[in-house]
Design a protein around this motif. Structure first.
Motif, PDB file in Angstrom:
ATOM      1  N   HIS A   1      30.326 -32.309  26.625  1.00  0.00           N
ATOM      2  CA  HIS A   1      30.738 -31.010  27.179  1.00  0.00           C
ATOM      3  C   HIS A   1      31.308 -30.099  26.084  1.00  0.00           C
ATOM      4  O   HIS A   1      31.141 -28.881  26.128  1.00  0.00           O
ATOM      5  CB  HIS A   1      31.788 -31.207  28.275  1.00  0.00           C
ATOM      6  CG  HIS A   1      31.212 -31.714  29.570  1.00  0.00           C
ATOM      7  ND1 HIS A   1      31.925 -32.501  30.447  1.00  0.00           N
ATOM      8  CD2 HIS A   1      30.000 -31.521  30.128  1.00  0.00           C
ATOM      9  CE1 HIS A   1      31.158 -32.782  31.488  1.00  0.00           C
ATOM     10  NE2 HIS A   1      29.990 -32.205  31.325  1.00  0.00           N
ATOM     11  N   ILE A   2      31.981 -30.710  25.127  1.00  0.00           N
ATOM     12  CA  ILE A   2      32.562 -29.875  24.060  1.00  0.00           C
ATOM     13  C   ILE A   2      31.473 -29.415  23.096  1.00  0.00           C
ATOM     14  O   ILE A   2      31.487 -28.284  22.614  1.00  0.00           O
ATOM     15  CB  ILE A   2      33.726 -30.621  23.377  1.00  0.00           C
ATOM     16  CG1 ILE A   2      34.806 -30.794  24.446  1.00  0.00           C
ATOM     17  CG2 ILE A   2      34.286 -29.842  22.190  1.00  0.00           C
ATOM     18  CD1 ILE A   2      35.847 -31.778  24.133  1.00  0.00           C
ATOM     19  N   GLU A   3      30.496 -30.279  22.891  1.00  0.00           N
ATOM     20  CA  GLU A   3      29.352 -29.843  22.064  1.00  0.00           C
ATOM     21  C   GLU A   3      28.609 -28.693  22.760  1.00  0.00           C
ATOM     22  O   GLU A   3      28.151 -27.746  22.118  1.00  0.00           O
ATOM     23  CB  GLU A   3      28.407 -31.023  21.806  1.00  0.00           C
ATOM     24  CG  GLU A   3      29.042 -32.030  20.855  1.00  0.00           C
ATOM     25  CD  GLU A   3      28.339 -33.384  20.809  1.00  0.00           C
ATOM     26  OE1 GLU A   3      28.770 -34.223  20.015  1.00  0.00           O
ATOM     27  OE2 GLU A   3      27.373 -33.601  21.590  1.00  0.00           O
ATOM     28  N   MET A   4      28.508 -28.773  24.075  1.00  0.00           N
ATOM     29  CA  MET A   4      27.863 -27.673  24.818  1.00  0.00           C
ATOM     30  C   MET A   4      28.694 -26.389  24.685  1.00  0.00           C
ATOM     31  O   MET A   4      28.159 -25.285  24.584  1.00  0.00           O
ATOM     32  CB  MET A   4      27.690 -28.056  26.295  1.00  0.00           C
ATOM     33  CG  MET A   4      26.700 -29.187  26.497  1.00  0.00           C
ATOM     34  SD  MET A   4      26.826 -29.920  28.140  1.00  0.00           S
ATOM     35  CE  MET A   4      25.677 -28.931  29.030  1.00  0.00           C
ATOM     36  N   THR A   5      30.015 -26.567  24.679  1.00  0.00           N
ATOM     37  CA  THR A   5      30.910 -25.413  24.496  1.00  0.00           C
ATOM     38  C   THR A   5      30.653 -24.759  23.136  1.00  0.00           C
ATOM     39  O   THR A   5      30.601 -23.526  23.016  1.00  0.00           O
ATOM     40  CB  THR A   5      32.386 -25.870  24.589  1.00  0.00           C
ATOM     41  OG1 THR A   5      32.577 -26.524  25.844  1.00  0.00           O
ATOM     42  CG2 THR A   5      33.350 -24.713  24.453  1.00  0.00           C
ATOM     43  N   GLN A   6      30.471 -25.603  22.115  1.00  0.00           N
ATOM     44  CA  GLN A   6      30.184 -25.061  20.773  1.00  0.00           C
ATOM     45  C   GLN A   6      28.896 -24.245  20.819  1.00  0.00           C
ATOM     46  O   GLN A   6      28.817 -23.154  20.250  1.00  0.00           O
ATOM     47  CB  GLN A   6      30.025 -26.217  19.768  1.00  0.00           C
ATOM     48  CG  GLN A   6      31.304 -27.005  19.556  1.00  0.00           C
ATOM     49  CD  GLN A   6      31.083 -28.276  18.731  1.00  0.00           C
ATOM     50  OE1 GLN A   6      29.958 -28.769  18.626  1.00  0.00           O
ATOM     51  NE2 GLN A   6      32.155 -28.811  18.174  1.00  0.00           N
ATOM     52  N   ASP A   7      27.893 -24.778  21.516  1.00  0.00           N
ATOM     53  CA  ASP A   7      26.610 -24.062  21.610  1.00  0.00           C
ATOM     54  C   ASP A   7      26.778 -22.722  22.331  1.00  0.00           C
ATOM     55  O   ASP A   7      26.190 -21.718  21.941  1.00  0.00           O
ATOM     56  CB  ASP A   7      25.574 -24.905  22.386  1.00  0.00           C
ATOM     57  CG  ASP A   7      25.075 -26.081  21.559  1.00  0.00           C
ATOM     58  OD1 ASP A   7      25.360 -26.107  20.348  1.00  0.00           O
ATOM     59  OD2 ASP A   7      24.422 -26.969  22.132  1.00  0.00           O
ATOM     60  N   MET A   8      27.563 -22.742  23.404  1.00  0.00           N
ATOM     61  CA  MET A   8      27.734 -21.504  24.174  1.00  0.00           C
ATOM     62  C   MET A   8      28.491 -20.452  23.346  1.00  0.00           C
ATOM     63  O   MET A   8      28.160 -19.270  23.381  1.00  0.00           O
ATOM     64  CB  MET A   8      28.475 -21.781  25.489  1.00  0.00           C
ATOM     65  CG  MET A   8      27.614 -22.525  26.497  1.00  0.00           C
ATOM     66  SD  MET A   8      28.484 -22.755  28.069  1.00  0.00           S
ATOM     67  CE  MET A   8      28.119 -24.482  28.376  1.00  0.00           C
ATOM     68  N   ALA A   9      29.496 -20.893  22.596  1.00  0.00           N
ATOM     69  CA  ALA A   9      30.251 -19.951  21.757  1.00  0.00           C
ATOM     70  C   ALA A   9      29.318 -19.330  20.724  1.00  0.00           C
ATOM     71  O   ALA A   9      29.311 -18.106  20.504  1.00  0.00           O
ATOM     72  CB  ALA A   9      31.408 -20.672  21.064  1.00  0.00           C
ATOM     73  N   GLN A  10      28.506 -20.188  20.134  1.00  0.00           N
ATOM     74  CA  GLN A  10      27.592 -19.698  19.097  1.00  0.00           C
ATOM     75  C   GLN A  10      26.579 -18.719  19.696  1.00  0.00           C
ATOM     76  O   GLN A  10      26.291 -17.672  19.120  1.00  0.00           O
ATOM     77  CB  GLN A  10      26.864 -20.885  18.472  1.00  0.00           C
ATOM     78  CG  GLN A  10      26.164 -20.489  17.209  1.00  0.00           C
ATOM     79  CD  GLN A  10      25.309 -21.626  16.659  1.00  0.00           C
ATOM     80  OE1 GLN A  10      25.108 -22.658  17.318  1.00  0.00           O
ATOM     81  NE2 GLN A  10      24.819 -21.444  15.472  1.00  0.00           N
ATOM     82  N   SER A  11      26.080 -19.054  20.861  1.00  0.00           N
ATOM     83  CA  SER A  11      25.088 -18.215  21.502  1.00  0.00           C
ATOM     84  C   SER A  11      25.689 -16.838  21.856  1.00  0.00           C
ATOM     85  O   SER A  11      25.059 -15.794  21.648  1.00  0.00           O
ATOM     86  CB  SER A  11      24.577 -18.958  22.728  1.00  0.00           C
ATOM     87  OG  SER A  11      23.849 -18.116  23.541  1.00  0.00           O
ATOM     88  N   PHE A  12      26.931 -16.853  22.365  1.00  0.00           N
ATOM     89  CA  PHE A  12      27.599 -15.585  22.691  1.00  0.00           C
ATOM     90  C   PHE A  12      27.810 -14.761  21.422  1.00  0.00           C
ATOM     91  O   PHE A  12      27.459 -13.568  21.369  1.00  0.00           O
ATOM     92  CB  PHE A  12      28.950 -15.861  23.367  1.00  0.00           C
ATOM     93  CG  PHE A  12      29.712 -14.605  23.694  1.00  0.00           C
ATOM     94  CD1 PHE A  12      29.570 -13.972  24.924  1.00  0.00           C
ATOM     95  CD2 PHE A  12      30.584 -14.025  22.761  1.00  0.00           C
ATOM     96  CE1 PHE A  12      30.251 -12.796  25.218  1.00  0.00           C
ATOM     97  CE2 PHE A  12      31.259 -12.846  23.049  1.00  0.00           C
ATOM     98  CZ  PHE A  12      31.098 -12.238  24.284  1.00  0.00           C
ATOM     99  N   ASN A  13      28.368 -15.400  20.403  1.00  0.00           N
ATOM    100  CA  ASN A  13      28.665 -14.668  19.158  1.00  0.00           C
ATOM    101  C   ASN A  13      27.385 -14.101  18.535  1.00  0.00           C
ATOM    102  O   ASN A  13      27.367 -12.989  18.018  1.00  0.00           O
ATOM    103  CB  ASN A  13      29.376 -15.582  18.152  1.00  0.00           C
ATOM    104  CG  ASN A  13      30.819 -15.861  18.562  1.00  0.00           C
ATOM    105  OD1 ASN A  13      31.366 -15.165  19.428  1.00  0.00           O
ATOM    106  ND2 ASN A  13      31.436 -16.860  17.957  1.00  0.00           N
ATOM    107  N   HIS A  14      26.323 -14.883  18.623  1.00  0.00           N
ATOM    108  CA  HIS A  14      25.058 -14.450  18.054  1.00  0.00           C
ATOM    109  C   HIS A  14      24.476 -13.275  18.853  1.00  0.00           C
ATOM    110  O   HIS A  14      24.070 -12.256  18.287  1.00  0.00           O
ATOM    111  CB  HIS A  14      24.091 -15.642  18.043  1.00  0.00           C
ATOM    112  CG  HIS A  14      22.740 -15.302  17.516  1.00  0.00           C
ATOM    113  ND1 HIS A  14      22.491 -15.149  16.168  1.00  0.00           N
ATOM    114  CD2 HIS A  14      21.572 -15.057  18.152  1.00  0.00           C
ATOM    115  CE1 HIS A  14      21.232 -14.838  15.998  1.00  0.00           C
ATOM    116  NE2 HIS A  14      20.642 -14.768  17.182  1.00  0.00           N
ATOM    117  N   THR A  15      24.478 -13.418  20.176  1.00  0.00           N
ATOM    118  CA  THR A  15      23.908 -12.368  21.039  1.00  0.00           C
ATOM    119  C   THR A  15      24.624 -11.035  20.819  1.00  0.00           C
ATOM    120  O   THR A  15      23.990  -9.980  20.745  1.00  0.00           O
ATOM    121  CB  THR A  15      24.025 -12.773  22.527  1.00  0.00           C
ATOM    122  OG1 THR A  15      23.390 -14.034  22.683  1.00  0.00           O
ATOM    123  CG2 THR A  15      23.385 -11.753  23.454  1.00  0.00           C
TER     124      THR A  15
END
Ligand code: TYM
Length: 325
Positions: A149-163
């Motif tokens: 779940h925390i790895e998924m959180t990292q992905d979501m943060a990255q995706s938001f920051n990138h978008t």
């Protein structure tokens, strides 16, 4: 460092919760900015009885305080007292691929155990990511089962920051305790939904019954045993000092140890550790106003933090700014 973690109020807390997570939550309140919350929105994926949900929520707060959470150091709050988390979760969902959620082990594991595959259960990791990102947590102390779940959180943060070409969301790291996967009395991971738990605050008779029923193999007393493969010893390691553990391991290898003997010692150690806290817990449980007050103050501090982050998120995505109500 900013530390954040949560526990679901989906039943009485057990030794897996304690040794996997809560023990380090208490330790980390020294010298860090610690935020701990009771994940009552998450618990709604399995608890549909309103009285039970509010009772368990209160009990988790009482347990944390009895186990040493110091409200002057750490912020303790109820997840639902900061409803802003739902808004961030929605915003994250809009930049999260469905494939990411399809890969969640915990979701698959839960539906296999008969939990209704609701949208809430599927969306669970998005809400959990919002819990973490809303407070710009550096580290999230959890057991092994929450790492994905925390790895998924990292992905979501990255995706938001990138978008949104921003760095508003901070990448969190999981932090594991020595006991990242505590076994239950059947040797599987200790978990409420496996019915294999030993509670932190069991009535004394109950704990003894459970400890005596820990599953062991049928090696005769006189024979040597493998210390790495014994469920009783796995739990004893969490409660005994290193010398005692080494001594038991030695005796296992030589033979002559009966599992009943080790279980009796495990029960003694359990009582030594938790019995003195039971009284404190009873006092806290009787003082609803005191506990409620701590949760309310915690919510105020958490909400102020949440609002600061949301303001930046609104700006990044093009939503109008709002004043905190
Ligand atoms: P929950 O309520 O299932 O468990 C709370 C914590 O206890 C740990 N744990 C274990 N650790 C080792 N061995 C075990 N047998 C064991 N059983 C439980 C869990 O890993 C967890 O750290 N999704 C989370 C709650 C949550 C959360 C969050 C956590 C919601 N939002 C944000 C961190 C950050 C959960 O269900 O934990």
């Amino acid at each position: 460092m900013r530390i954040l973690s949560g526990v679901q109020p989906s039943g009485p807390l057990h030794l897996g919760n304690y040794f996997g997570a809560i023990q380090q939550h208490i330790e980390l309140q020294e010298g860090n900015e610690a935020f701990y919350f009771i994940a009552n929105y998450h618990a709604m994926t399995t608890v549909h009885d309103p009285e039970l949900l509010s009772r368990y929520t209160h009990e988790v707060a009482v347990d944390y305080l009895a186990l040493g959470l110091d409200p002057t150091r750490a912020v303790l709050f109820r997840q639902s007292d900061v409803p802003e988390v739902q808004e961030l979760a929605w915003i994250l969902a809009t930049v999260t691929g469905k494939g990411l959620l399809d890969r969640a082990h915990s979701y698959k594991d839960k539906i296999q155990r008969g939990i209704v595959p609701s949208m809430g259960l599927y969306y669970y990791p998005v809400l959990m990511a919002a819990d973490i990102l809303l407070y710009r947590a550096d580290q999230v102390p959890v057991g092994q089962d929450q790492v994905q779940h925390i790895e998924m959180t990292q992905d979501m943060a990255q995706s938001f920051n990138h978008t949104y070409r921003t760095d508003v969301l901070k990448r969190p790291e999981p932090r594991l305790n020595r006991a990242a996967r505590v076994p239950g009395i059947d040797g599987e991971k200790m978990s409420k939904s496996y019915h294999n738990t030993i509670g932190i605050f069991e009535p004394p008779g109950e704990a003894k019954k459970k400890i005596m029923s820990i599953k062991t193999d049928s090696t005769p007393v006189a024979d040597p045993k493998d210390p790495a493969r014994c469920n009783v010893l796995a739990l004893l390691r969490l409660l005994a000092g290193p010398e005692e553990v080494a001594d038991w391991e030695d005796r296992y290898r030589k033979g002559g140890v009966g599992y009943g003997q080790v279980k009796t010692r495990l029960y003694e150690l359990y009582e030594e550790r938790f019995a003195p806290l039971r009284e404190r817990r009873e006092r806290l449980a009787a003082d609803r106003d005191y506990v409620e007050d701590i949760l309310r103050q915690g919510a105020r501090r958490a909400r102020a933090e949440a609002h600061l982050l949301l303001e930046q998120v609104w700006m990044a995505v093009g939503l109008p700014r709002r004043r905190q109500g």
